[in-house]
Write an enzyme that holds these catalytic residues in place. Sequence first.
Site, short mmCIF file in Angstrom:
data_model
loop_
_atom_site.label_atom_id
_atom_site.label_comp_id
_atom_site.label_asym_id
_atom_site.label_seq_id
_atom_site.Cartn_x
_atom_site.Cartn_y
_atom_site.Cartn_z
N ARG A 193 0.82 -1.21 0.00
CA ARG A 193 0.00 0.00 0.00
C ARG A 193 0.86 1.26 0.00
O ARG A 193 0.38 2.34 -0.32
CB ARG A 193 -0.97 -0.02 1.19
N ASP A 240 -8.05 19.35 -15.17
CA ASP A 240 -8.28 18.02 -15.72
C ASP A 240 -7.78 18.05 -17.17
O ASP A 240 -8.38 18.69 -18.03
CB ASP A 240 -9.78 17.70 -15.64
N TYR A 261 -16.69 16.83 -16.88
CA TYR A 261 -17.03 15.41 -16.93
C TYR A 261 -18.14 15.13 -15.92
O TYR A 261 -18.05 15.52 -14.75
CB TYR A 261 -15.79 14.58 -16.63
N LYS A 292 -8.32 6.87 -20.29
CA LYS A 292 -8.67 7.35 -21.62
C LYS A 292 -7.45 7.32 -22.55
O LYS A 292 -6.98 6.27 -22.91
CB LYS A 292 -9.29 8.74 -21.53
C1 PLP Z 1 -13.49 9.73 -17.70
C2 PLP Z 1 -13.12 11.05 -17.19
C3 PLP Z 1 -12.85 11.23 -15.83
C4 PLP Z 1 -13.01 10.12 -14.80
O1 PLP Z 1 -12.06 9.12 -14.98
P1 PLP Z 1 -12.30 7.57 -14.60
O2 PLP Z 1 -10.99 6.95 -14.94
O3 PLP Z 1 -13.46 7.10 -15.43
O4 PLP Z 1 -12.62 7.54 -13.15
C5 PLP Z 1 -12.46 12.48 -15.41
N1 PLP Z 1 -12.34 13.52 -16.28
C6 PLP Z 1 -12.60 13.37 -17.59
C7 PLP Z 1 -12.43 14.56 -18.49
C8 PLP Z 1 -12.99 12.15 -18.09
O5 PLP Z 1 -13.26 12.02 -19.39
#
Ligand code: PLP
Length: 371
Positions: A47, A169, A98, A194
């Site tokens: 961890r 983000d 998101y 992604k």
């Molecule tokens: C998918 C997404 C997230 C969340 O990510 P996860 O890996 O699905 O938890 C956050 N911000 C954006 C812009 C996203 O497309």
Amino acid sequence: MSPLDRLTPETIAVVAGRPEHQPDAPLNHPLVMASTYVAGGELEYGRYGNPTWRAFEEALGALEGGRGLAYPSGLAALGAVLELVPPDAVVVAPRHAYLGSLGRLAADGGRHDLTTRLVDVADSAATVDACRGADLVLLESPTNPALEIADLAMLCRAAGELGALVVVDNTFATPFGQRPLELGAHVVLHSATKFIAGHSDAMLGALVCARAGHWEQLEQRRRLTGVIPGPFECWLALRGLRTLHLRAERAAHNAGVLAARLAAHPACRNVRYPGLPDDPGHARAKAAMRTFGSMIAVEFADAEMAEAFCAATGIWVTATSLGGVESTMERRRRWPGESPTIAEGLVRMSVGIEDVEDLWADLARALDTIS
Ligand SMILES: *Cc1c(COP(=O)(O)O)cnc(C)c1O
């Protein structure tokens, strides 16, 4: 200054997070599956640390120009960031951020008195106004799914001067598109699920910190909360990261061609792609981003037409998520939580790396079917 600082991002993506060049060293850090380590070292317990996490964190950190930390998902990374501010913090976020991020902020509003001010991030003056008195400013550009472009440089600077923690983000743009830490952001957030992992087969999140203090706080917190990534996911994401620039380039090229053709089709309205010369975000994106990305938003007259369009394609897969090698799309309002300011007929497209003419032929056939 690390020796990596002199290299271009394309080279960093390939050379960062590697073992030292020594006889018989593997070229890549191997996948280390371990819950515990022989006592007396730095790692001690699964961890607290893992060499495969570290390799991924080093490479992503070098690309964004800060220090990386991996999390089991993008939303887990957002949860970690929220712990840097008080439970009753005032948070500024894009109204078209998101959906899951907005859901998390709303849930914390219910549980912890967190206040969220939603803004149109393309409107700089309104966004700066909302940042007054805010503890945390969460920016996203391009936004998901509206593809609006914020003036990140201006907003990061202004929000920082107003005393907020500034988090960007960078999932849509990737570090090849823009580097928010250079613009004054304190922390960059990624859903590595992604574009970074890039093959629709792993879930992973990451934060990259400009300041050592934030990194240390987050790292300590990660040990305590146990919100830790899987080594295999980090290994996959690092493997994905090695080719991110090639995939991103090809996908952006495809997206540019497809967006222009969609925009010229009578069934499509309000095609949003920052690379289109008449897109409202084009000038900003052109000045500030290295690529326009590979996400497109297109509107149809209504929900039925949008659903019919998605159903009529063959190569394009109707699926949520984005950033994989394969082209996907979906009508966003099929999700009950999606903002009512997103049109019912809006389809978000994630353009992959297939042959662009095959992709277009598939879309053109689907457009013929519904027109
Ligand atoms: C998918 C997404 C997230 C969340 O990510 P996860 O890996 O699905 O938890 C956050 N911000 C954006 C812009 C996203 O497309």
